[in-house]
Motif scaffolding. Structure first.
Motif, PDB file in Angstrom:
ATOM      1  N   TYR B  60       0.849  -1.817 -20.262  1.00 37.17           N
ATOM      2  CA  TYR B  60       1.266  -1.573 -18.867  1.00 37.17           C
ATOM      3  C   TYR B  60       2.059  -2.761 -18.340  1.00 37.17           C
ATOM      4  CZ  TYR B  60       0.849   0.260 -14.092  1.00 37.17           C
ATOM      5  OH  TYR B  60       1.117   0.770 -12.842  1.00 37.17           O
ATOM      6  N   THR B  64       5.809  -2.155 -17.190  1.00 39.47           N
ATOM      7  CA  THR B  64       6.036  -2.104 -15.735  1.00 39.47           C
ATOM      8  C   THR B  64       6.143  -3.479 -15.095  1.00 39.47           C
ATOM      9  OG1 THR B  64       3.697  -2.169 -15.166  1.00 39.47           O
ATOM     10  CG2 THR B  64       4.634   0.001 -15.649  1.00 39.47           C
ATOM     11  N   ASP B 333      -1.524   3.611  -4.682  1.00 40.98           N
ATOM     12  CA  ASP B 333      -0.524   4.258  -5.552  1.00 40.98           C
ATOM     13  C   ASP B 333      -0.431   3.556  -6.893  1.00 40.98           C
ATOM     14  OD1 ASP B 333      -0.056   6.062  -3.594  1.00 40.98           O
ATOM     15  OD2 ASP B 333       1.719   5.044  -2.784  1.00 40.98           O
ATOM     16  N   LEU B 334      -0.420   2.226  -6.851  1.00 42.01           N
ATOM     17  CA  LEU B 334      -0.320   1.455  -8.094  1.00 42.01           C
ATOM     18  C   LEU B 334      -1.560   1.686  -8.960  1.00 42.01           C
ATOM     19  CD1 LEU B 334       1.539  -0.556  -9.517  1.00 42.01           C
ATOM     20  CD2 LEU B 334       0.297  -2.415  -8.412  1.00 42.01           C
ATOM     21  N   LYS B 336      -3.474   4.353  -9.002  1.00 42.20           N
ATOM     22  CA  LYS B 336      -3.420   5.697  -9.589  1.00 42.20           C
ATOM     23  C   LYS B 336      -2.382   5.754 -10.701  1.00 42.20           C
ATOM     24  CE  LYS B 336      -5.164   8.083  -5.523  1.00 42.20           C
ATOM     25  NZ  LYS B 336      -4.854   8.858  -4.341  1.00 42.20           N
ATOM     26  N   ASP B 337      -1.307   5.014 -10.514  1.00 41.89           N
ATOM     27  CA  ASP B 337      -0.278   4.967 -11.560  1.00 41.89           C
ATOM     28  C   ASP B 337      -0.859   4.371 -12.849  1.00 41.89           C
ATOM     29  OD1 ASP B 337       2.591   5.209 -12.340  1.00 41.89           O
ATOM     30  OD2 ASP B 337       2.328   3.052 -12.674  1.00 41.89           O
ATOM     31  N   ALA B 340      -3.128   6.959 -14.507  1.00 39.64           N
ATOM     32  CA  ALA B 340      -2.332   7.978 -15.212  1.00 39.64           C
ATOM     33  C   ALA B 340      -1.789   7.400 -16.525  1.00 39.64           C
ATOM     34  CB  ALA B 340      -1.190   8.448 -14.327  1.00 39.64           C
ATOM     35  N   PHE B 341      -1.372   6.151 -16.470  1.00 37.50           N
ATOM     36  CA  PHE B 341      -0.845   5.472 -17.666  1.00 37.50           C
ATOM     37  C   PHE B 341      -1.962   5.321 -18.715  1.00 37.50           C
ATOM     38  CE2 PHE B 341       0.272   1.737 -20.164  1.00 37.50           C
ATOM     39  CZ  PHE B 341       1.636   1.896 -20.384  1.00 37.50           C
TER      40      PHE B 341
END
Lengths: 279, 434
Positions: B60, B64, B333-334, B336-337, B340-341
């Protein structure tokens, strides 16, 4: 005369045997921990357990010290314990001195109230402390953890120092004042050197309280200020218990305290007897 | 000694103390772990979760640029920490790795993850995990890896020709890794023996764990019981029904073939006995397959098979961990991102010390790989219809600690009245739930 001598020797022998038994009871768990840290992974978990390793190895020490976060945690433990000890002494010495020298009713209430704070369960003040430290912007720092640890050690430090100050006759300070010293000067130059044994005892007590503390360290630290007790506990996961590495790190972690106690041994003995000759 | 004589020393001591304090204060401002970056995610995990998530966190970061800091805490400590912070409404972490049995207790303090649970995602997760993740109609955690008890057996004992002959002669069917209760009890009885002729039994067929409850709960599901201990929907306590008694009777019927001290035997103790070569079989969590110490007398001689079956079929208890986002977190949001990752790259956890994953496809990808013989066993056990998660009730941990474990410890003592124990447990659980 011979009978008296024989009785004295018998009493002495019994005392030595008792001392030996007590020493074994206290010392065996640590010796066992130390020996386990030198066993192979398989022998460390053997059933029934062995006391002395069949094969001596340092692999547990290598594994423990190589684990990420172990060395920073050791540094954090030292910093936090030193800081907490300093906080305790800096606050406890003047508080205890004022209480013992001025002997006012409010002073006695203060000392009692200080002891009452020890009766509050640590967990009860854990959450408020987390909030407070976060509001102050100092969460996850050794500074914040040291403050939290001071709340544990300070009440008993005040009591300890008060008992040591009580043992110092007022005349000693009177003499210092006659030589031109102020009250603070007399405290710093005359009283504190006399109670140095008591200071050592109190310092060790405060240091150990911080060194071994777990709950506040768990609640108040995350990435930057995590201390070794948390790291040692991490060797037991839901998926297994790494006895060898855990005992190795515990042995390493015990070393500074043992050395500190040995270094201050003479002062500690003097401190322990100081209160006993109060006159 | 005069006052003036000591003042020099005192000054030196004061200066030294001041310098030392300045140094300590400088260090204490941040701690030795280094400063936390502003654009990072903090994930609190238990030791096992740290190993599983590290490769995902590393990827990650490289994809990112966001650093994911995994904060390792002891199992009990993690619960206390999350409970304390969720309760206060002010959290120091962005994501928490939660044990399945904590989800219902923490569901009020975490954000729903419904948008992450697409049909594709649900289809690639074991049914028990999908239902376990849903509390009061909302998905509160994404499974990141799961475990299940499977059957471990000594291949050297099971493949020994003499044992095979003797077993078949005694029981009338070939010796093989047991698949049901009767076969397991037969094999346990067969292997309980004195191997060195000193008159003492030194090999036992199995262990019986009295200090942990999950293995008995799996046995309950193996009877076909649909609601182990209680039905969280209706609140009805089921522990005193016929299936629970059947499970407890079977569980304790293995005591003659297990070492003494069952009341205190927990996971670590059982694992040690097996690694020491004192057990022929063990029901244990699937991750242990790759953790046998190299110097263990049974290293290289361990086989894995699905959990055994009762009248209701094969059943285990899913031991999943979930990633959840605290509702009070500032990086929703981060966070949850990242979750998901983590789901997308779930297969990265295969090559970790535990080697556990959550997605069915990740398990299946290793089904034929040498050294991953535990994967098909876990897969079959978790996919079995009778495998059911533990009840979703916030009081579950309390029920385990104060009722189930003490009850099992009494049940494994000689002369225990299982029916009476279950009756007593029912009353205790009802009191807790009220």
């Amino acid at each position: 005369m011979n009978g008296i001598e024989t009785r004295r020797r018998s009493t002495k022998a019994i005392l030595y045997v008792l001392l030996a038994v007590i020493l074994v009871l206290y010392g065996f768990p640590f010796v066992y921990l130390l020996l386990t840290s030198f066993k192979t992974p398989s022998e460390a978990i053997a059933v029934p357990p062995s006391v002395v390793p069949d094969v001596w190895t340092l692999e547990n020490y290598v594994a423990a010290l190589a684990k990420e976060g172990v060395v920073p945690a050791l540094v954090n433990s030292v910093v936090t314990a030193v800081l907490s000890t300093l906080f305790s002494l800096v606050l406890a010495v003047p508080a205890a001195y004022a209480v013992t020298r001025y002997r006012t009713p409010s002073g006695r209430v203060f000392v009692l109230a200080a002891l009452v704070t020890r009766m509050v369960p640590t967990i009860a003040i854990g959450a408020p402390l987390v909030e407070t430290m976060r509001a102050l912007g100092i969460s996850d720092t050794s500074f914040a953890l040291a403050i939290a640890h001071t709340t544990i050690s300070l009440p008993l430090s005040i009591w300890l120092m008060a008992s040591f100050f009580e043992a110092i006759p007022d005349e000693l300070e009177e003499a210092a004042k006659m030589d031109g010293a102020s009250r603070l000067g007399a405290l710093w130059r005359v009283v504190l050197p006399v109670v140095s044994g008591g200071l050592a005892v109190t310092a060790i007590f405060a240091f150990l309280a911080s060194w071994n503390e777990f709950l506040f360290a768990l609640l108040l630290t995350s990435v930057r200020a995590q201390t070794t007790p948390i790291v040692i506990a991490n060797f037991q996961t839901q998926f297994g218990l790494d006895w060898g590495a855990m005992t190795a790190l515990a042995a390493v972690y015990s070393l500074p305290v043992i050395l500190l106690t040995l270094a201050l041994q003479r002062h500690i003995v003097a401190g322990l007897t100081l209160g006993a000759v109060k006159g | 000694m005069t006052l003036r004589d000591t003042s020099g020393r005192a000054r030196t001591a004061s200066l030294g103390t001041a310098a030392a304090m300045a140094g300590v204060l400088a260090l204490s401002g941040c701690g030795a772990g280094g400063d936390a970056a502003a654009d990072e995610l903090t994930v609190v995990v238990e030791g096992g979760g740290l190993a599983e998530l590290q490769p995902i966190a590393d990827l990650y970061k490289s994809e990112t640029g966001t650093t994911v800091t995994l904060v390792e805490l002891p199992y009990d400590g993690l619960y206390d920490r999350v409970q304390s912070e969720l309760g206060s409404g002010s959290v120091s972490f962005d994501v928490a790795a939660l044990d399945a049995i904590w989800l219902s207790a923490f569901s009020d303090g975490v954000s729903p993850l419904d948008d992450l649970f697409t049909e594709d995602v649900k289809a690639d997760l074991f049914p028990g995990l999908v239902s376990e993740a849903q509390i009061d109609g909302e998905y509160v955690g994404m499974p990141i890896f799961t475990n299940s008890e499977i059957l471990y057996y000594r291949t050297d004992l099971f493949e020994d020709p003499q044992n095979q002959t003797d077993f078949e002669a005694k029981y009338g069917y070939p010796l093989a890794p047991p698949t049901n209760w009767e076969q397991y009890r037969d094999a346990a009885e067969f292997f309980t023996r004195d191997t060195d002729g000193d008159g003492q039994i030194d090999l036992y067929g199995t262990d019986v764990k009295g200090a942990v409850e999950t293995e008995w709960l799996a046995t309950v599901s193996q009877t076909g019981e649909e609601h182990m201990v209680l039905d969280p929907e209706t609140g009805e306590v089921t522990i005193d029904d016929a299936e629970h008694l059947e499970a407890l009777d079977y569980y304790t019927s293995l005591l003659p073939y297990a070492p003494a001290g069952s009341a205190q035997l927990d996971w670590a103790g059982a694992q040690n006995l097996f690694y020491q070569g004192q057990l022929a079989m063990m029901r244990f969590w699937g991750h242990a397959y790759t953790q046998t110490p190299d110097d263990s007398p049974v290293a290289g001689e361990i086989g894995a098979a699905p959990m055994i079956a009762g009248a209701g079929g094969v059943a285990g208890v899913p031991g999943a961990w979930y990633l959840s986002v605290p509702a009070a977190g500032t990086k929703q949001d981060l966070a949850k991102d990242f979750i998901a990752f983590a789901y997308e790259h779930n297969d990265l956890s295969i090559d970790t010390s535990l080697g556990l994953v959550a997605r069915i496809s990740a398990f299946e990808s290793q089904a034929e790989v040498a050294g991953r013989e535990n994967y098909p066993a876990i897969l079959e056990t978790l996919n079995a219809p009778a495998t059911r998660p533990r009840p979703a009730t916030p009081q579950w941990q309390e029920i385990v600690d104060t009722v189930l474990t003490p009850m099992l410890q009494k049940a494994v003592e000689p002369g225990a009245d299982n029916a009476a124990l279950l009756q007593e447990a029912e009353a205790q659980i009802e009191a807790i739930l009220q």
